[in-house]
Write a protein that holds these residues in place. Sequence first.
Motif, PDB file in Angstrom:
ATOM      1  N   SER A 145       0.798  -1.278  -0.149  1.00 27.42           N
ATOM      2  CA  SER A 145       0.050  -0.128  -0.043  1.00 27.42           C
ATOM      3  C   SER A 145       0.950   1.436   0.042  1.00 27.42           C
ATOM      4  O   SER A 145       1.867   1.198   0.396  1.00 27.42           O
ATOM      5  CB  SER A 145      -0.964   0.060   1.195  1.00 27.42           C
ATOM      6  OG  SER A 145      -0.228   0.009   2.396  1.00 27.42           O
ATOM      7  N   GLN A 146       0.321   2.369  -0.882  1.00 25.12           N
ATOM      8  CA  GLN A 146       1.083   3.574  -0.788  1.00 25.12           C
ATOM      9  C   GLN A 146       0.916   4.150   0.601  1.00 25.12           C
ATOM     10  O   GLN A 146      -0.067   4.120   1.353  1.00 25.12           O
ATOM     11  CB  GLN A 146       0.448   4.460  -1.709  1.00 25.12           C
ATOM     12  CG  GLN A 146       0.835   4.081  -3.171  1.00 25.12           C
ATOM     13  CD  GLN A 146       2.174   4.101  -3.629  1.00 25.12           C
ATOM     14  OE1 GLN A 146       2.882   4.994  -3.181  1.00 25.12           O
ATOM     15  NE2 GLN A 146       2.530   2.958  -4.057  1.00 25.12           N
ATOM     16  N   THR A 147       2.023   4.739   1.253  1.00 23.69           N
ATOM     17  CA  THR A 147       2.210   5.392   2.502  1.00 23.69           C
ATOM     18  C   THR A 147       2.431   6.796   2.364  1.00 23.69           C
ATOM     19  O   THR A 147       3.404   7.358   1.618  1.00 23.69           O
ATOM     20  CB  THR A 147       3.278   4.852   3.490  1.00 23.69           C
ATOM     21  OG1 THR A 147       3.034   3.376   3.625  1.00 23.69           O
ATOM     22  CG2 THR A 147       3.549   5.503   4.604  1.00 23.69           C
ATOM     23  N   THR A 148       1.338   7.538   2.995  1.00 19.90           N
ATOM     24  CA  THR A 148       1.343   8.925   2.777  1.00 19.90           C
ATOM     25  C   THR A 148       1.652   9.860   4.196  1.00 19.90           C
ATOM     26  O   THR A 148       1.314  10.870   4.467  1.00 19.90           O
ATOM     27  CB  THR A 148       0.210   9.559   2.171  1.00 19.90           C
ATOM     28  OG1 THR A 148      -1.063   9.126   2.539  1.00 19.90           O
ATOM     29  CG2 THR A 148       0.085   9.242   0.636  1.00 19.90           C
ATOM     30  N   ALA A 149       1.325   8.981   5.355  1.00 16.69           N
ATOM     31  CA  ALA A 149       1.314   9.607   6.603  1.00 16.69           C
ATOM     32  C   ALA A 149       2.659  10.517   6.941  1.00 16.69           C
ATOM     33  O   ALA A 149       3.703  10.304   6.379  1.00 16.69           O
ATOM     34  CB  ALA A 149       1.531   8.421   7.789  1.00 16.69           C
TER      35      ALA A 149
END
Length: 121
Positions: free
Chosen positions: A12-16
Amino acid sequence: MKILDIDTIVGSQTTAYGSQGVRRVRVHGGSGSAAVNIMHLAPGGRLGRHVAPVPQVLIVTEGQGWACGADGEPEALMRGQAACWAAGEEHETWTDTGMTVLIVEAQSPAQESMLGEAGRG
């Protein structure tokens, strides 16, 4: 036995924390007090500055990049090196060319482990 090709696992893409160009594949994060993730940072990718909730170690398995701790001073990282952070320590990781890392976090690491080293600050 089952063999997995981790490069083909979508994750999954992580944008945190303002992270960009980061894909996470969770290795472990069940009901125990430890989490293990593989992070693929694309060229120009960044794991944004945040506080480590528990001691953690980031091990570079491919590529090279940079990391900094609470002091904000960048340190170069390359394959075979690890950055360790204590619980409560602000940190950030980025790469210009791309990098794959293994991140291990644990609430109560063994003192003789790399995570134990992180816990000593």
